[in-house]
Design an enzyme around this catalytic site. Structure first.
Site, PDB file in Angstrom:
ATOM      1  N   GLU A   1       0.846  -1.188   0.000  1.00 17.35           N
ATOM      2  CA  GLU A   1       0.000   0.000   0.000  1.00 17.35           C
ATOM      3  C   GLU A   1       0.879   1.235   0.000  1.00 17.35           C
ATOM      4  O   GLU A   1       2.101   1.139   0.126  1.00 17.35           O
ATOM      5  CB  GLU A   1      -0.959  -0.005   1.194  1.00 17.35           C
ATOM      6  CG  GLU A   1      -0.271   0.048   2.544  1.00 17.35           C
ATOM      7  CD  GLU A   1      -1.232  -0.196   3.714  1.00 17.35           C
ATOM      8  OE1 GLU A   1      -2.296  -0.800   3.507  1.00 17.35           O
ATOM      9  OE2 GLU A   1      -0.892   0.218   4.828  1.00 17.35           O
TER      10      GLU A   1
ATOM     11  N   HIS B   1      -4.039   2.963   8.418  1.00 20.98           N
ATOM     12  CA  HIS B   1      -2.771   2.470   8.963  1.00 20.98           C
ATOM     13  C   HIS B   1      -1.819   3.637   9.226  1.00 20.98           C
ATOM     14  O   HIS B   1      -1.740   4.557   8.421  1.00 20.98           O
ATOM     15  CB  HIS B   1      -2.082   1.517   7.971  1.00 20.98           C
ATOM     16  CG  HIS B   1      -2.747   0.193   7.860  1.00 20.98           C
ATOM     17  ND1 HIS B   1      -2.699  -0.563   6.716  1.00 20.98           N
ATOM     18  CD2 HIS B   1      -3.476  -0.522   8.742  1.00 20.98           C
ATOM     19  CE1 HIS B   1      -3.375  -1.689   6.900  1.00 20.98           C
ATOM     20  NE2 HIS B   1      -3.853  -1.682   8.132  1.00 20.98           N
TER      21      HIS B   1
END
Lengths: 292, 395
Positions: free
Chosen positions: A210, A248
């Site tokens: 990511e 995150h």
């Protein structure tokens, strides 16, 4: 063979008497994981799930039950200290599930890992899963199937999505490894890629990344130079704006660094089959396997 | 958490760091301004600085009057400069074209700068430790310096067990061309900055510029501090530093409901569990030609009330024309999710198209709940088809 864990892994659970610790240790036990002990300071002498002894310290637990791996399910304020305790006791494998550990705590942990006997997975990881052998994490067991695909990922639910797609298409998994969504983590993509490359059970590798940092670019370089097995990759965050933290702690584009485009380009150049969107991950793995 | 310059300087002043004297104004009334200017009565000039969470203020321009976000003015023109900022919208390189409304103005002493430098301390993800970055070209953007003259930049990794060592700080002084007393003062400044970085649980401290003055001071002319959100529990006093005006109100409400929400500019609202899947869900909407209105991770252990709160928040966005729910139930059970969605849809009398894709724990019970609700929800199992469907529905 799986990587990092197998049927013989003897698991200690740090934080076993908490709500999360109790729930997930039960799930792991039900799957067949060999949990040998738990640790919660102040709760030594108790038993959980009718059979697992609880100790006050990791050292005591090690002397009595000889675990060779520890799963950490303690709150963020105390988690770094728990990892340090496991390193101090010389436990070879530590999997830290806890999300939200202060970054500077993890910097100290990372420094203490250097020269130690311990491999740390995470933190902020869903854990490790070797289907049919050992579950050391919080992933839903039912979607997994024993097989030949290794998965390494920074994200939990996205890994479940990939596992599900593989299982549905008839492809099982050798091991799934969640390396964690934080900026400072123990085991990196490269460590896991190397292990999959050497693992005879693993025939193909899925890398899920990511936005944020440059770990995927470094992994791409390693894939190009060392990995002999077919690799499929998915990078989340093509649609994410710069400068915003996407859930995150590590998922943030800083300036022009850490974009999905840069990671995809690097992985593509390294020969990885790129999944076009999250529903294409399983299919991308099959395309990579059929290339030869 | 991002701080304003005046807040960052207040925190750093506690570590004995030298900086221009300053006062923050929170309103534009004449009494407050007069009071704020008292400490500057003997000064010729004063620096007036707009306080927003974005860089490039000096070159930035107010849309209302063309003035800049940092102005050095004679004392008798301070009031005018302050008035040019309050309530107005400042557009800088970092704010985007919509700019940011100024609600606070910082007044500081004007000092005689001799040389300008750049210093920052941050956590380097590649080296996995704190690093100190220094450049002899202060006042410029460090990314630009890195491209044009990489030799002007020093990047020093710091061992967290030892902290920043004096020998490292001396290297920086040599780069800056400082000698004797000024060099010693600079070493002390850098060591204090690292102490502050650790004690504040900062993820970034950036001093741009750090300056030397004709009087032999080493001074923090500007300061940017980011605090680690994960460490805020150790510093409950920082909660008061959070400026809700700098955030989207929906993001503030989501924070209170313990949801991870980021407002975006599209028209398809997303509700997902797990950060990675939430981001990937936005991607797949974009892949099929749609535009996500938000990032929303309800988390692995979301309760029914949180699902309902999430629903309310995404519908507050007036651009939203459709909703996409994507849940991979592990710990989060699909039946609970379905019940939360049904309750919320009933209570807001939902008219917008809603595509829902669920997998995992208790999915069959969840589907039955959706079916029995009588609501016009569109359940689709296949992720790609589900994304395509919601994109088509909002067209």
């Amino acid at each position: 063979m799986s990587i990092f864990i197998d049927k013989n892994t003897r698991v200690l659970v740090q934080g076993i008497t908490g709500k999360t610790g109790l729930f997930h240790s039960k799930q792991c036990l039900d799957y067949g994981t060999n949990i040998v002990a738990g640790v919660t300071p102040g709760k030594g002498g108790q038993k959980v799930h009718d059979c697992i002894p609880v100790f006050n310290t990791v050292t005591e637990a090690c002397a009595a039950t000889h675990p060779n791996a520890s799963m950490i399910l303690v709150p963020p304020a105390l988690a770094a200290d728990s990892i340090l305790e496991a390193i101090d006791a010389g436990i070879p494998l530590v999997v830290c599930i806890t999300e939200g550990i202060p970054t500077q705590d993890m910097v100290t942990v990372k420094r203490k890992l250097q020269g130690s006997k311990t491999r740390l997975i995470g933190a902020n990881s869903p854990g490790l899963m070797a289907p049919g052998k050992c579950k050391m994490g919080i992933m839903p067991a039912s979607i997994h199937k024993e097989g030949s695909i290794g998965i390494v990922s920074r994200s939990g639910t996205l890994t479940y999505e990939a596992v599900w797609q593989l299982t549905e298409k008839g492809y099982g998994q050798s091991t799934t490894v969640g390396i964690g969504g934080d900026p400072i983590i123990g085991t990196t993509y490269i460590d896991v890629l190397k292990a999959f490359n050497e693992d005879p059970q693993t025939e193909g590798i899925i890398l899920i990344g990511e936005i944020g940092g440059s770990a995927e670019e470094l992994a791409a370089e390693y894939i190009r130079e060392h990995i002999k097995k077919p690799v499929a990759a998915f990078i989340g965050g093509c649609s994410a704006p710069a400068g915003k933290r996407m859930g995150h702690a590590g998922a943030i584009i800083s300036g022009t660094a850490g974009t999905a485009a840069s990671k995809i380009a690097a992985l593509k150049a390294a020969g990885a089959e790129i999944a076009q969107h999250p529903a294409d991950i399983g299919a991308a793995m099959i395309r990579a396997l059929n290339r030869k | 958490m991002n701080l304003h310059e005046y807040q960052a300087k207040q925190l750093l002043a506690n570590f004995g760091l030298d900086m221009p004297m300053g006062v923050c104004l929170e309103d534009n009334n004449p009494d407050s301004i007069a009071k704020a200017l008292v400490p500057f009565q003997t000064h010729e000039n004063v620096v007036v600085k707009a306080q927003i969470h974005a860089g490039g203020r000096g070159k930035g321009v107010f849309t209302e009057n063309g003035q800049h976000g940092v102005q050095v003015v004679p004392l008798n023109q301070a009031e005018q400069a302050i008035a040019s900022m309050f309530g107005n919208t400042l557009v800088t390189k970092q704010t985007g074209s919509e700019g940011k409304r100024v609600r606070k103005v910082y007044l500081t002493e004007a000092i005689s700068v001799e040389k300008e430098f750049y210093v920052s301390i941050l956590i380097d993800r590649t080296q996995q430790c704190p690093v100190l970055i220094a450049s002899s070209e202060g006042g410029c953007e460090i990314e630009e310096v890195a491209q044009k003259s990489p030799d002007a930049i020093l990047k020093l990794p710091i061992d967290p067990l030892l902290g920043l060592r004096p020998f490292q700080a001396r290297k920086v002084c040599y780069l800056f061309g400082l000698t004797d007393e000024l060099a010693q003062r600079c070493v002390q400044t850098l060591l204090k900055l690292y102490q502050a970085f650790v004690k504040l649980d900062a993820s970034l401290i950036e001093i741009n510029p750090l300056v030397s003055t004709k009087e032999g001071r080493i001074c923090l002319l500007d300061a940017k501090v980011q605090l680690d959100d994960n460490a805020l529990f150790r510093h409950p006093e920082y909660a008061a530093l959070d400026d809700p005006y700098e955030k989207d109100p929906k993001e503030v409400e989501a924070g209170e409901a313990k949801l991870n929400y980021v407002a975006l500019k599209g028209n398809i609202a997303c509700l997902v569990n797990g950060a990675g899947l939430a981001m990937a869900t936005m991607d797949i909407i974009q892949h099929f030609g749609g535009k996500p209105a938000n990032f929303l991770d309800v988390g692995g252990g979301a309760k029914q009330e949180q699902i309902e709160a999430a629903f309310r928040i995404i519908l507050k966005d007036p651009n939203v024309k459709g909703i996409f729910i994507n849940i991979f139930g592990g710990i989060l059970k699909c039946d609970m999710l379905a019940q939360g969605v049904v309750n919320a849809a009933h209570s807001v009398q939902l008219k917008l198209p809603l595509v829902i894709r669920m997998k995992g724990t208790n999915v069959e019970i969840g589907k039955q709940i959706l079916k029995d609700s009588g609501l016009p929800l569109i359940p689709i199992d296949d992720l790609a088809l589900a994304a395509q469907t919601i994109v088509d529905k909002v067209k």
